[in-house]
Design a protein around this motif. Sequence first.
Motif, PDB file in Angstrom:
ATOM      1  N   LYS A 169       0.798  -1.210   0.035  1.00 30.36           N
ATOM      2  CA  LYS A 169       0.008   0.075   0.074  1.00 30.36           C
ATOM      3  C   LYS A 169       0.777   1.339   0.053  1.00 30.36           C
ATOM      4  O   LYS A 169       1.342   1.646   1.057  1.00 30.36           O
ATOM      5  CB  LYS A 169      -0.838   0.149   1.216  1.00 30.36           C
ATOM      6  N   TRP A 172      -1.066   7.222  -0.221  1.00 27.76           N
ATOM      7  CA  TRP A 172      -2.078   7.521   0.947  1.00 27.76           C
ATOM      8  C   TRP A 172      -2.602   8.683   0.680  1.00 27.76           C
ATOM      9  O   TRP A 172      -2.168   9.771   0.345  1.00 27.76           O
ATOM     10  CB  TRP A 172      -0.924   7.657   2.045  1.00 27.76           C
ATOM     11  N   GLN A 226      -4.500   4.268  -2.316  1.00 22.29           N
ATOM     12  CA  GLN A 226      -4.925   2.629  -1.638  1.00 22.29           C
ATOM     13  C   GLN A 226      -5.019   2.832  -0.550  1.00 22.29           C
ATOM     14  O   GLN A 226      -5.772   1.977   0.092  1.00 22.29           O
ATOM     15  CB  GLN A 226      -3.469   2.251  -1.938  1.00 22.29           C
ATOM     16  N   VAL A 227      -4.789   3.844   0.417  1.00 15.36           N
ATOM     17  CA  VAL A 227      -4.765   3.669   1.788  1.00 15.36           C
ATOM     18  C   VAL A 227      -5.503   5.248   2.330  1.00 15.36           C
ATOM     19  O   VAL A 227      -5.113   6.531   1.923  1.00 15.36           O
ATOM     20  CB  VAL A 227      -3.562   3.759   2.628  1.00 15.36           C
ATOM     21  N   GLN A 254      -9.981   0.420  -1.339  1.00 17.72           N
ATOM     22  CA  GLN A 254      -9.270   1.258  -0.581  1.00 17.72           C
ATOM     23  C   GLN A 254      -9.052   0.729   0.882  1.00 17.72           C
ATOM     24  O   GLN A 254     -10.043   0.456   1.473  1.00 17.72           O
ATOM     25  CB  GLN A 254      -9.664   2.804  -0.600  1.00 17.72           C
ATOM     26  N   THR A 255      -7.844   0.687   1.268  1.00 20.49           N
ATOM     27  CA  THR A 255      -7.754   0.534   2.686  1.00 20.49           C
ATOM     28  C   THR A 255      -7.839   1.395   3.921  1.00 20.49           C
ATOM     29  O   THR A 255      -7.412   2.593   3.745  1.00 20.49           O
ATOM     30  CB  THR A 255      -6.279  -0.186   2.898  1.00 20.49           C
TER      31      THR A 255
END
Length: 408
Positions: A169, A172, A226-227, A254-255
Amino acid sequence: MKAGVRQFLIAASAAVIFPCAANAQTAAISDDVVKIGVLTDMSGQFSHESGEGAVTAVKMAVEDFGGKVLGKPIEVLVADHQNKPDIASGLARKWFDVDHVDMVANLINSSIALTVSQLAKEKNRIAIINGSGSSRLTNDACTPNSVHYAYDTYALARGTGSALAKDGKRSWYFLTADYAFGHALEADTSAVVKAMGGQVVGSVRYPVETSDQSSFLLQAQSSKAQVVALAGSGNVLVNSIKSAQEFGIPQGGQTLAGLLVWITDIKSLGLSSAQGLVLTNAFYWDRDDETRAWSKRFYDRMKRMPHMGDAGDYSSTMHYLKAIQAAGTDDAQAVMSKMREMPINDFFAKNGRIREDGRMVHDMYVYEVKKPSESRGDWDFYKLREVIPGEQAFRPLKDSVCPLVRKG
């Protein structure tokens, strides 16, 4: 010299020396009482992270110590700072000047911890911080009178940031609470992400008391990062995770990264909403036999499991009282010296130590929240991903700008 005269002179000398010794012993504890003030959030959005739990933990430590130190009673005072630095400063000043409080504990809310720790330095009293996280407390804002005990933003960033980066990941987006803690958490995590080859594609800051994060979450969602990193805490964090689920942010790939997540947050969210969250923590009630034994005692009083703030409040209060016992006085600098000198070995930390910058160094833990199907029962929330040794978890002294740090 005749024997009778010699005996008279010895007796006279003793009459001078021993009263002085007796007076010195009496003066070892100022005002004949050790006073601990728990300055915390009793009613606001951080009360589940501090509040009554912090008060209970400190009182448990005082009771377990025997209620006295060096033969003098220990009193616990409690005040609600309402998350307002001016109110916190006024309460602390009164405690120091009028009530003769020796040590202030908990200090949830980083803006308040930064303010009160400086006041403790001015008044030569002690501040022990467990609720607040800003790593500034042992960096540019360090003092010789304060201890940052349970965790800080550097350790949270080091744990969660590196764990997710290892999972690939790399991009951000930050939703950051607009106060000292949020700023420090974003800065520390961004540094970790960039050091591991990642990038910060954007960020937005929200008012700490906001009730609706919809517009901020939509910005994060549209970033395609991604985060989505939640650099905040309290009820707002819980609500933002719930809203993110409703908007389908994790379902879209998305995390969500809660950079400070308390076990009480997971209880509020439920495993269905919280499953898969990666978080960094100093304490988990189910870590070993010692943590389970102490946590059961806490649960019997509070009807909930303790988090790292509660455990840190107990451990640090006990360490403070042991330092008074060892120093033979409640004088702030003598006690701070003993606190730095004595190792910490209890259910909270093994081989913990307080550095010259006030940082209590101990292992940190990276956990992942279990799926509902993995949980064996109530409060069984975490599975261990990684143990971070204390020397790696916290900011190295070589990188510190704390003026108390002596560099070779």
